[in-house]
Scaffold this motif. Structure first.
Motif: not given
Lengths: 526, 151
Positions: A16-20, A25-33, A134-144
């Motif tokens: 869920t966190r990953a989805r958020i 990210r998508e929200a920044i790219e996209r619009n107000q809706s 606890a588990v790490p949530v990774l960024a796209d580049d693999g960093a935590i």
């Protein structure tokens, strides 16, 4: 709130966190809706977080809390200002903080999921046990990017474990405090527990169990049977009992009674064996002593039997010669004897006959000891009346009143009780001989709750100072010309009464009669 | 009555003398054969050894049997008497010193006809012998003489 549920929830949380993040990210790219869609997701996340029993949180990659931690704040009561950065550590029990930081630091360094347990302070101040994952949530580049964690309350489980440990400890304390050896074995007979007594007794190092632990402690002569019986028991599931010898730490063997019972589960399968070994060395020893004593008694009885037999035959024969040939002289050589000579020969005869009586009475005394005691209902009234009749017949000149209480019943040996009554009535008859109106009374009283029979006479009585001599063999209180007797009668009576488990005693006063009492069973001590 | 033999089995010479004296005092003049041990008693009854050739159909009227005998004791003698066809009905009175249970029971079990204990008092002993004589030699009917098988 099981651990499994918690873990799968963590996975869901992570995704869920990953989805958020993705949506952000998508929200920044996209619009107000799209922003609205994000808010909807965030709201849903918050609701989810509050709805579950676990505490859910996120840390940044360095382990500090950032952003709103709804679940954490609700549970711990910490405000944002209190939990932000490392502030969350203050909600952890002071004693658990160091270990928490240590595990956590290693995980952050390695980037690996981690588990730990610690106590967390609830908003009301109560510390409760938690399992933390606890588990790490990774960024796209693999960093935590951050850490997602969940606290599951395991206080109840901890308490259950504690209870179990307590009961286990209590069992051990109980087992260790027992004087017996206590042991346990698995369903197939593998020994896995001994109490302290075992180690004290055998002197073996504490903690060693298994089959090797006992085989060489058992006496070599008992090993085969012991093993066979134990295997049989574990195969059949039948309770097991054996007597065998165990070697103590000094190398001495003791007899033990070993017992075992299987413990079964609900399906009836044996899950465990519990057993005890009780030291029966004392019992065994007593048995042995008793057995030897019996053998000795039997031998003594056989010797007594042989002795009595020989006395009965051989001691009387010369007496017959003494008496018989004295009589022969008196008859054949009367002319050669003066009055003194005849009187002396009469004395020889009297002495021989008296000796014969002594022998007979001694044999009868020893027969009392040798004879088997048979208890049956005996009518003492009838017995006493019969003896009284015979006494009157034998000495018709005398006038003695004999009063016997009706219905006197006793449990005892008929033959031996007849000897008792004959002696007591015979004595009463004898010692009333100087009375013009002799009176003998037979009756029943009680002593310490048991029936006490008595024979009373109004004869010459006796001095109570000599009461203890009455029942001693060969002790006589009168001279023979006064009252003839061998001094064995009352000793015989006492022996018979004692063989019945009873007591005999007497009351008397010089010239005022005597009363002999006897019981035939044990009363309560006065 | 004088042809009725008394077999006295007695090893003690004094007792023998006293018994004979008691018989005499009571005018019992039957022939008394004295066997001084068990084996001798059986020899007499069965015509063996010293008594070889004796007519064994002539049986004593009564056997007065002591128990405490050398070699073969009285009860053993009695057993042998009862075991033999010729003597199994022979009246046997045990005349002995003891009245121990095992002697009494053993005697009766083996088929003694009577058991009399010898009193030490000679007067009493003589009286006992008188009564024995009266009973066994006068009152008692012996079993009929057995016919000798026709050879």
């Amino acid at each position: 709130m099981s651990g499994l549920q918690g873990e799968s929830f963590v996975e869901a949380l992570v995704s869920t966190r990953a989805r958020i993040s993705q949506l952000e990210r998508e929200a920044i790219e996209r619009n107000q809706s799209a922003e609205e869609e994000l808010r909807a997701h965030v709201d849903r996340y918050k609701s989810l977080v509050l709805a579950i029993a676990q505490v859910i949180w996120t840390h940044n990659s360095k382990g500090g809390m950032t952003g709103e931690q709804v679940s954490w704040a609700t549970y711990t009561g910490q405000t944002f200002a209190e939990y932000r950065h490392r502030g969350w550590l203050n909600a952890v029990h002071p004693d658990d903080r160091a270990s928490t930081v240590q595990i956590w630091a290693r995980a952050v360094f390695g980037g690996e999921p981690y588990d730990l347990e610690h106590r967390l302070r609830r908003h009301d101040g109560e510390y409760r046990y938690f399992s933390v994952r606890a588990v790490p949530v990774l960024a796209d580049d693999g960093a935590i990017r951050e850490w997602a964690g969940i606290h599951s309350d395991i206080t109840e489980r901890k308490r259950a474990e504690e209870t179990l440990r307590d009961s286990e400890r209590r069992f051990r304390e109980l087992a260790d405090s027992m004087p017996q050896i206590v042991w346990a074995a698995g369903p197939y007979g593998h020994f896995d527990y001994y109490n302290r007594r075992w180690y004290e007794f055998t002197g073996r190092p504490v903690g060693i169990s298994g089959d090797e632990s006992w085989a060489d402690v058992v006496h070599p002569d008992d090993q085969k049977e012991c093993l066979e019986r134990w295997h049989l028991a574990t195969q059949s599931g039948a309770p097991y009992e054996i007597e065998y010898r165990l070697r103590d730490r000094m190398g001495t063997y003791h007899w033990f009674l070993r017992r075992a019972l299987p413990v079964r589960d609900q399906a009836g399968r044996i899950t465990r064996w519990f057993g005890t070994c009780t030291d029966i060395d004392g019992v065994k020893h007593t048995e042995e002593v008793l057995r030897r004593a019996n053998v000795e008694t039997d031998e003594a009885n056989r010797e007594l039997e042989a002795f009595s037999y020989s006395v009965a035959h051989d001691l009387r024969t010369p007496l017959r010669s003494i008496d018989g040939f004295s009589q022969a002289i008196l008859e054949d050589n009367a002319g050669q004897l003066d009055a003194q000579g005849k009187a002396n020969l009469a004395k020889v005869r009297a002495a021989a006959q008296r000796m014969a009586h002594l022998i007979d009475d001694l044999l009868s005394l020893s027969r009392v000891t040798r004879a088997e005691l048979r208890r049956e209902q005996v009518n003492l009234t009838q017995l006493a009346l019969g003896i009284g009749d015979r006494l009157r017949e034998a000495d018709a000149k005398r006038d003695v009143q004999i009063v016997v209480q009706e219905g006197l019943m006793a449990r005892g040996d008929t033959t031996l009780l007849a000897v008792v009554m004959e002696n007591l009535l015979g004595n009463a008859w004898k010692f009333t001989s100087q009375r013009l109106e002799g009176r003998i009374e037979v009756g029943l009283t009680s002593r310490n709750g048991v029936p006490a029979y008595f024979v009373r006479d109004n004869g010459i009585g006796f001095d109570m100072a000599y009461a203890n001599k009455l029942f001693v063999a060969f002790q006589r209180l009168h001279t023979i010309p006064e009252f003839p007797g061998t001094g064995i009668g009352l000793a015989t009576v006492q022996r018979i009464v004692r063989r019945h488990g009873g007591q005999i005693w007497a009351h008397g006063e010089v010239d005022r009669g005597a009363t002999f009492f006897f019981t035939l069973c044990q009363g309560t001590p006065a | 009555m004088n042809d009725k033999i008394i077999l006295l089995v007695e090893d003690n010479a004094d007792d023998e003398t006293l018994t004979l004296r008691a018989l005499q005092k009571n005018n019992i003049r039957n022939e008394v054969v004295v066997a001084r041990n068990g084996a001798e008693a059986l020899d007499y009854l069965f015509g063996l050894r010293a008594y070889e050739g004796r007519d064994t159909t002539v049986l004593p009227q009564i056997v007065l049997l002591d128990l405490n005998l050398p070699k073969m004791d009285g009860l053993e003698v009695l057993r042998n008497i009862r075991a033999d066809e010729r003597t199994k009905r022979l009246p046997v009175v045990i005349l002995t010193s003891s009245k121990e249970d095992r002697d009494l029971l053993g005697g009766y079990d083996l088929g003694a006809n009577s058991y009399v204990r010898k009193p030490v008092d000679f007067t009493a002993f003589a009286e006992a012998v008188r009564q024995l004589g009266l009973y066994w030699l006068v009152l008692n009917e012996s079993p009929p003489e057995q016919r000798r098988p026709i050879s």
